[in-house]
Scaffold this active site. Structure first.
Site, PDB file in Angstrom:
ATOM      1  N   TYR A 142       0.874  -1.441   0.288  1.00 50.43           N
ATOM      2  CA  TYR A 142       0.005   0.154  -0.181  1.00 50.43           C
ATOM      3  C   TYR A 142       0.772   1.296  -0.033  1.00 50.43           C
ATOM      4  CZ  TYR A 142      -4.727  -1.604   0.666  1.00 50.43           C
ATOM      5  OH  TYR A 142      -5.681  -2.588   0.590  1.00 50.43           O
ATOM      6  N   LYS A 190       3.086 -15.239   3.077  1.00 52.62           N
ATOM      7  CA  LYS A 190       2.866 -15.812   1.329  1.00 52.62           C
ATOM      8  C   LYS A 190       4.119 -16.435   1.415  1.00 52.62           C
ATOM      9  CE  LYS A 190       1.146 -17.697  -2.564  1.00 52.62           C
ATOM     10  NZ  LYS A 190       0.423 -18.443  -2.776  1.00 52.62           N
ATOM     11  N   ASP A 222      -3.527 -18.554   0.234  1.00 60.82           N
ATOM     12  CA  ASP A 222      -4.347 -19.338   0.016  1.00 60.82           C
ATOM     13  C   ASP A 222      -5.304 -20.096   0.995  1.00 60.82           C
ATOM     14  OD1 ASP A 222      -1.941 -19.861  -0.349  1.00 60.82           O
ATOM     15  OD2 ASP A 222      -2.056 -20.272  -2.406  1.00 60.82           O
ATOM     16  N   ASP A 246      -6.366  -6.705   4.344  1.00 65.60           N
ATOM     17  CA  ASP A 246      -8.049  -6.287   2.928  1.00 65.60           C
ATOM     18  C   ASP A 246      -8.532  -6.767   3.129  1.00 65.60           C
ATOM     19  OD1 ASP A 246      -8.854  -4.537   2.123  1.00 65.60           O
ATOM     20  OD2 ASP A 246      -8.077  -4.693  -0.001  1.00 65.60           O
ATOM     21  N   ASP A 250     -12.855  -9.090   4.796  1.00 65.62           N
ATOM     22  CA  ASP A 250     -14.213  -8.909   3.734  1.00 65.62           C
ATOM     23  C   ASP A 250     -14.872  -9.992   3.692  1.00 65.62           C
ATOM     24  OD1 ASP A 250     -13.934  -6.492   3.281  1.00 65.62           O
ATOM     25  OD2 ASP A 250     -14.025  -6.301   1.433  1.00 65.62           O
TER      26      ASP A 250
HETATM   27  C1  IPM Z   1     -11.168  -1.145   3.900  1.00 61.26           C
HETATM   28  C2  IPM Z   1     -10.852   0.110   2.825  1.00 61.26           C
HETATM   29  C3  IPM Z   1      -9.797  -0.078   2.292  1.00 61.26           C
HETATM   30  C4  IPM Z   1      -8.121  -0.600   2.338  1.00 61.26           C
HETATM   31  C5  IPM Z   1      -9.626   1.559   0.795  1.00 61.26           C
HETATM   32  C6  IPM Z   1     -11.368   2.326   1.221  1.00 61.26           C
HETATM   33  C7  IPM Z   1      -8.218   2.298   0.691  1.00 61.26           C
HETATM   34  O1  IPM Z   1     -10.873  -1.404   1.668  1.00 61.26           O
HETATM   35  O2  IPM Z   1     -10.178  -0.020   4.738  1.00 61.26           O
HETATM   36  O3  IPM Z   1     -10.375  -2.094   4.342  1.00 61.26           O
HETATM   37  O4  IPM Z   1      -7.943  -0.926   2.006  1.00 61.26           O
HETATM   38  O5  IPM Z   1      -7.676  -0.676   3.274  1.00 61.26           O
HETATM   39 MG    MG Z   2     -10.718  -3.621   1.908  1.00 62.62          MG
END
Ligand code: IPM
Ligand code: MG
Length: 355
Positions: A142, A190, A222, A246, A250
């Site tokens: 990042y 990884k 993975d 990240d 999710d």
């Molecule tokens: C998160 C989001 C952010 C990230 C984006 C919006 C930059 O997806 O906080 O997980 O990738 O960190």
């Molecule tokens: Mg995210």
């Protein structure tokens, strides 16, 4: 106690869900004799519109002089569809993380009994699951340099960089969380491919003897992506780098039944930031339909982690659970009997008043 809180509602549904969190903080503070003091700052697309900067200096100053930051959401589709956009709202979030030194992002996987049927996984797999992901937030691909485009524009590159001290700083935090929970830490990397991952693994191995009670597992990302849905109960604390975190958070969030439920905390050198893990959900902005629970549970995390108000945090959590139990929920959780964002906020605040 005086609670100096910076409010950064941001884009999309950010303002309306943050408003509900404020209602709830006010209710619990009123009950327990605390005094919240808010100062609001611009961030994201709305900040770009008004100031040309997605994380203006003025906002940074507000954050630096507050005890804690409550953040809404960032992102605007007008920028997403324009790969040439010079300033992206997301940059505001990344700038904030970097300037506030928010090196660790803590994202819980929460499961709620009344919502088990909403999970895309079978009840018997998800029941009782609950783990924390500790995601590194200010390093890796990042932020690593060099990044960008070649002169002819036909090659693009990003660089992942990690230093040993950076890895150990967040690993200490992860080990500490593990000792307060089930003494089980899973390092996700990884290392079969990436040099940075091998440095992570080496650093964590060096630290194992400092935490003899914690058992450490090493898992390739993975495989971890697969095990999290196959057997989420096997995890307790996951430690991982920025990008893997990240993606995996999710995946973990959706297991709980709705992305609209999951709060997070980012801790750093100067202050801490609390925010829902979902995005700005622009289609729903201003419609009073977005789920405010992630924002409200972020406020609960703030009360506990930033101010040490454990009792107050628990009241908020219980009030949020009551809204789920009594079916006072938004349409992501119940399309037929859905209530509005502010209705859910009001219910939770008045539950706290009555508690
Ligand atoms: C998160 C989001 C952010 C990230 C984006 C919006 C930059 O997806 O906080 O997980 O990738 O960190
Ligand atoms: Mg995210």
């Amino acid at each position: 106690m005086i609670l100096n809180i910076a409010l950064l509602p941001g884009d999309g549904i950010g303002p309306e869900i943050t408003r509900q969190a404020v209602k709830v903080i006010d209710a619990v503070c009123n009950k327990k004799g605390h005094e919240p003091r808010y100062r609001e700052g611009l961030i994201g697309a709305v900040a770009v519109e008004k100031t040309g900067d997605p994380y203006p200096d003025k906002t940074h100053k507000i954050c630096m002089s507050s005890d804690s930051v409550l953040f809404g959401a960032i992102g605007d589709p007008r920028f997403d569809n324009d790969p040439a956009a010079k300033i992206r709202p997301e940059k505001g979030l990344l700038d904030m993380r970097q300037k506030l030194g928010l090196f660790a992002n803590i994202r819980p996987l929460l499961t709620f009994r009344p919502l088990l049927h909403m999970s895309p996984l079978k009840r018997e797999i998800v029941e009782g699951a609950g783990f924390l992901t500790i995601r590194e937030l200010t390093g890796g691909i990042y932020f690593g340099e060099p990044r960008g485009r070649s002169e002819d524009g036909n090659t693009a590159f990003d660089t992942s960089v990690y230093r040993r001290d950076e890895i150990k700083r967040i690993a200490h935090l992860a080990f500490d969380f593990a000792t307060k929970r089930d003494n089980k830490l899973t390092m996700v990397d990884k290392a079969n491919v990436l040099a940075t991952s091998r440095l992570w693994r080496e650093s964590i191995k060096e630290m194992e003897k400092e935490y003899p009670r914690v058992s450490v597992d090493y898992m390739y990302v993975d495989n971890a992506a697969m095990q999290i849905i196959r057997s989420p109960r096997d995890f307790d604390v996951i430690l991982t780098e920025n990008m893997f975190g990240d993606i995996l958070t999710d995946e973990a969030a959706v297991i709980s039944g709705s992305l609209g439920l999951i709060p997070s905390a980012s801790v750093g050198d100067n202050t801490s930031v609390f925010e829902p893990i979902h995005g700005s959900y622009p289609e729903a902005a201003g419609k009073n339909v977005a789920n405010p629970l992630a924002a409200i549970l972020s406020a609960s995390m703030m009360l506990e982690y930033a101010f040490g108000l454990k009792q107050e945090a628990t009241i908020v959590k219980k009030a949020a659970e009551a809204s789920l139990k009594e079916g006072v929920v938004t349409k992501d959780l119940d399309p037929d009997m859905a209530k509005g964002t502010s209705h859910v906020g009001d219910f939770i605040a008045s539950w706290i008043n009555r508690a």
